[in-house]
Write a protein that holds these residues in place. Structure first.
Motif, PDB file in Angstrom:
ATOM      1  N   ALA A   1      16.865  18.139   8.552  1.00  0.00           N
ATOM      2  CA  ALA A   1      16.936  19.226   7.569  1.00  0.00           C
ATOM      3  C   ALA A   1      15.636  19.287   6.770  1.00  0.00           C
ATOM      4  O   ALA A   1      14.999  18.264   6.553  1.00  0.00           O
TER       5      ALA A   1
ATOM      6  N   ALA B   1      21.059  31.850  18.185  1.00  0.00           N
ATOM      7  CA  ALA B   1      21.901  30.678  18.484  1.00  0.00           C
ATOM      8  C   ALA B   1      21.882  30.394  19.983  1.00  0.00           C
ATOM      9  O   ALA B   1      21.851  29.236  20.406  1.00  0.00           O
TER      10      ALA B   1
ATOM     11  N   ILE C   1      21.435  36.734  14.679  1.00  0.00           N
ATOM     12  CA  ILE C   1      21.831  35.330  14.516  1.00  0.00           C
ATOM     13  C   ILE C   1      22.481  34.789  15.802  1.00  0.00           C
ATOM     14  O   ILE C   1      22.227  33.650  16.200  1.00  0.00           O
TER      15      ILE C   1
ATOM     16  N   GLU D   1      22.096  24.393  11.499  1.00  0.00           N
ATOM     17  CA  GLU D   1      23.229  23.521  11.139  1.00  0.00           C
ATOM     18  C   GLU D   1      24.468  23.869  11.960  1.00  0.00           C
ATOM     19  O   GLU D   1      25.158  22.987  12.479  1.00  0.00           O
ATOM     20  N   GLN D   2      24.731  25.169  12.104  1.00  0.00           N
ATOM     21  CA  GLN D   2      25.921  25.585  12.853  1.00  0.00           C
ATOM     22  C   GLN D   2      25.810  25.190  14.317  1.00  0.00           C
ATOM     23  O   GLN D   2      26.774  24.713  14.924  1.00  0.00           O
ATOM     24  N   VAL D   3      24.621  25.417  14.896  1.00  0.00           N
ATOM     25  CA  VAL D   3      24.443  25.073  16.311  1.00  0.00           C
ATOM     26  C   VAL D   3      24.557  23.554  16.490  1.00  0.00           C
ATOM     27  O   VAL D   3      25.204  23.068  17.421  1.00  0.00           O
TER      28      VAL D   3
ATOM     29  N   GLN E   1      26.222  21.487  14.661  1.00  0.00           N
ATOM     30  CA  GLN E   1      27.637  21.100  14.516  1.00  0.00           C
ATOM     31  C   GLN E   1      28.406  21.337  15.805  1.00  0.00           C
ATOM     32  O   GLN E   1      29.242  20.525  16.193  1.00  0.00           O
TER      33      GLN E   1
ATOM     34  N   GLN F   1      20.738  27.521   8.122  1.00  0.00           N
ATOM     35  CA  GLN F   1      22.181  27.668   8.366  1.00  0.00           C
ATOM     36  C   GLN F   1      22.457  27.780   9.872  1.00  0.00           C
ATOM     37  O   GLN F   1      23.389  27.160  10.391  1.00  0.00           O
ATOM     38  N   LEU F   2      21.603  28.542  10.559  1.00  0.00           N
ATOM     39  CA  LEU F   2      21.763  28.712  12.003  1.00  0.00           C
ATOM     40  C   LEU F   2      21.675  27.351  12.709  1.00  0.00           C
ATOM     41  O   LEU F   2      22.538  26.997  13.520  1.00  0.00           O
TER      42      LEU F   2
END
Lengths: 480, 223
Positions: free
Chosen positions: A360, A377, A373, A340-342, A344, A337-338
């Motif tokens: 992924a 990041a 988190i 993916e967010q970074v 994005q 999740q981390l």
């Protein structure tokens, strides 16, 4: 190389305390034993003397009776040790007297007024004791003699105690005291050491608690069941920890506030400069309308300076956050999740959109680690920023699950030379000064990696690739 | 296109207004949540630029108001959170609360314009922009995919591919056409790359969503 000598091993407080106590107790015990020995010796002498006096008085009457059986008194009623012609008579030996059967029989002499021996006990010498005829005690080299005068018969009764016998008694007493001392001292030493260790357990507990405290653990010490003196020390340490915690909190909130206070005006200036740039371009394309307008090159230069300022500000804020990262705020972080967010947030930048690939993992299973988190990041953003800035090639972001999960940022650029690779592994490494904030970026990454107990691994080229650089942030195996 | 700017910092708000108006956008400005609520109740906006730190609360509190007014209007505006909070935890919270995008100050104004133009373009081009297949919901206007209501993160290349496939569900697209979509992202794409991305999309959205048409290409499953 400047090496500092390791400090000498400090002596344990328990050892120091028990050693001092043992020495003090032995000294006091020795003095006490000496005093006791002196007192006991005096008492022994006194008892012997009392016994001697009593025996003398008890033996006077039987001795006179014995004498009457063998001697006749003169007309004046006095017994003498010479005959009518003045020749000395052999002293008579008494019958059995108390103590004859013992090793130390009674030494008794009955002497006339001239000193001649009229009667003696079997163990007493035939020659008169070397003691003068005067009432009371007298010490000869061998005996302590007590003399008693019987006025009606004008005779002296002398009883003698061998001094050797008295000395032996004193020595036996002293030996007993020393023997007790020798037997009891090791027991006492062990007991003192054991008590010192047991009583100093609280100190050890306090010391362990203080050792466990760090920048990321400022929890107050548990002072329950602590002795009064240590509680005072612990209170002092707790006050200090509290102040330190407040200072750190102020620093953290300062960083958070600074982020907001700095980013908002920076955004405003950036927008204003972009608007000015649009106007400058418009005027540039409209000949004759340049009055009152800043040249385009000036605006671009100002924008460039603003970019530099923003970048450095960002790095400083990140560094402040990295150094303030607190274990107490760590939680479970899903690396997928981390990442993916970074990713994005990078895909929002046109220049990064086409160059950053997110590989992924094959399964949807989350990859959990323990951490902060937001701190992680920052690590990822720095690593991706570096890769995007220092190469023109594709950059890959990957999460590798496993016992020791890893975040991987890989580029396929020129990579690093062997010397650069070696240099970048060092702390505070900085490759080339032309890249703004590169060294600071790595410093932030390292600080945060350290806080997470994670390992930074650099490979150039990455395994299976012709060229490029791979940075892996490998997390420790989950506890339990 | 009408935009609502919710920002309490006056100098910044004026700079944004100046910049967007110069680019021919029509912008209203609210300094607080209260003002913003009043504006969205009477005006339909295509996009909302939403600051998080507002004097009377957090910007995300406006989202329910936007959802409730959306029913009476054509559709809910695209919400772009614009904030100084750069932490991933804030970003996740913002997106989970229903924001469509997240920009961190000091952002590149070109980035903001690109987002707004994308909103404009999609609104002009797509009347019905949502494709639903089973549990999977593909919102082409917002570029959001949900699988069983859970948002799915797609890379730009995966999006490029899905956008083509979802533009005409049930129609077969040749491998060449799909590779062309990928090619705009990566000049070195080859047929193996296409397989890799199709495989990733199937893994994220379910294996039935994209069907292989033997010898030709792929298609999104028909209704």
């Amino acid at each position: 190389m400047n090496r500092t000598r390791p400090p000498a091993r400090a002596q344990s407080l328990a050892q120091h305390l028990s050693r001092t106590l043992i020495l003090a107790v032995v000294a006091v015990w020795l003095v006490s034993t000496g005093l006791v020995a002196w007192f006991v010796d005096r008492q022994i002498q006194h008892n012997f003397d009392v016994e001697l006096v009593e025996s003398t008085h008890r033996q006077l009457y039987p001795a006179l009776l014995d004498l009457k059986l063998v001697r006749r008194a003169d007309s004046a009623g006095a017994y003498v040790a010479v005959d009518e012609r003045g020749e000395p008579l052999e002293p008579q030996v008494t019958g059995e007297v108390p103590g004859d059967y013992r090793e130390e029989p009674l030494l008794l002499q009955l002497r006339d007024a001239q000193g001649g021996v009229l009667l003696r006990s079997p163990a007493a010498p035939g020659a008169p004791f070397a003691a003068p005829l005067q009432a009371g005690f007298f010490d000869t080299p061998e005996y302590r003699v007590y003399s008693l005068f019987d006025a009606p018969h004008r005779v002296w009764l002398q009883l003698a105690d061998p001094l050797e016998e008295r000395n032996e008694a004193s020595e036996r007493t002293l030996l007993g005291l020393v023997a007790v001392l020798l037997v009891m001292l090791p027991v006492l030493a062990w007991l003192i050491h054991w008590i010192a260790r047991r009583e100093l357990h609280s100190v050890r507990r306090l010391q362990q608690q203080i050792t466990a405290r760090s920048g990321s653990n400022l929890q107050a010490l548990d002072l329950a069941h602590m002795p009064q003196e240590l509680r005072a020390v612990g209170d002092g340490v707790n006050q200090l920890l509290g102040r330190l915690g407040e200072a750190l909190n102020v620093e953290r909130s300062l960083a958070a506030n600074a982020a907001h206070e700095l980013r908002t005006p920076l955004a405003q200036v950036r927008l204003r400069l972009h608007t000015a740039l649009d106007q400058a371009q418009f005027h540039h394309n409209s000949p004759g309308a340049t009055d009152g307008c800043v040249p385009e090159t000036e605006v671009r230069a100002a924008l460039q300076s603003l970019e530099t300022l923003s970048h450095r500000t960002e790095r400083l804020l990140q560094l402040s956050r990295a150094e303030g990262a607190d274990l107490a705020h760590f939680g479970r972080v899903n690396l997928v999740q981390l990442a993916e967010q970074v990713a994005q947030s990078f895909w929002q930048q046109p220049q990064a959109q086409k160059r950053l690939d997110w590989l992924a993992p094959d399964t949807d299973t989350p990859v959990w680690v323990q951490g902060d988190i937001d701190g992680l990041a920052i690590v990822l953003r720095n690593l991706i920023d570096n890769a995007l800035h220092h190469t023109d090639a594709q950059v890959e972001l990957e999460v590798q699950p496993g016992e020791r999960p890893a975040l991987v940022v890989r580029d396929h650029g020129r990579g690093l030379t062997a010397a650069q690779l070696e240099q970048i592994q060092l702390r505070h490494a900085r490759i080339g000064s032309q890249h703004i904030g590169y060294g600071l970026g790595m410093s932030i990454v390292r600080t945060l990696a350290d806080k997470h107990g994670a390992e930074l691994v650099f490979s150039s080229p990455p395994a299976g690739c012709a060229q490029g650089l791979e940075v892996r942030l490998v997390f420790p195996a989950a506890a339990g | 296109m009408r935009i609502l700017l919710v920002e309490d910092d006056r100098p910044l708000a004026q700079a944004v207004l100046g910049h967007l108006q110069a680019k021919q956008f029509s912008v209203d400005w609210a300094e607080s949540l209260q003002q913003a609520r009043a504006l969205v109740a009477v005006t339909h906006y295509s996009a909302v630029l939403l600051d998080l730190n507002l004097p009377d609360g957090e910007g995300l509190q406006l989202l329910p108001a936007l959802a409730s007014t959306a029913a009476a209007q054509e559709s809910r505006p695209t919400v772009i959170v614009v904030t100084a909070r750069d932490q991933v935890s804030d970003r996740i919270r913002g997106l989970d609360a229903g924001a469509d995008d997240y920009l961190v100050k000091p952002y590149d104004p070109e980035e903001l314009l690109a987002r707004l133009r994308a909103v404009e373009r999609r609104r002009g081009a797509q009347s019905s922009s949502t494709v639903t297949r089973g549990e999977v919901q593909i919102d082409l206007a917002r570029e959001v995919v949900r699988n069983g209501m859970v948002p799915v993160v797609l890379t730009p290349k995966e999006w490029a591919l899905l956008r083509v496939l979802a533009s005409r569900p049930g129609q077969t697209f040749t491998r060449e056409r799909l590779l062309e979509a990928l090619y705009q992202w990566d000049g070195a794409s080859d047929s193996n790359t296409l397989e890799v991305f199709i495989s990733r999309l199937r893994r994220k959205l379910g294996s039935d969503l994209i069907e292989t048409v033997r010898g030709t290409g792929y298609r999104l499953m028909a209704q």
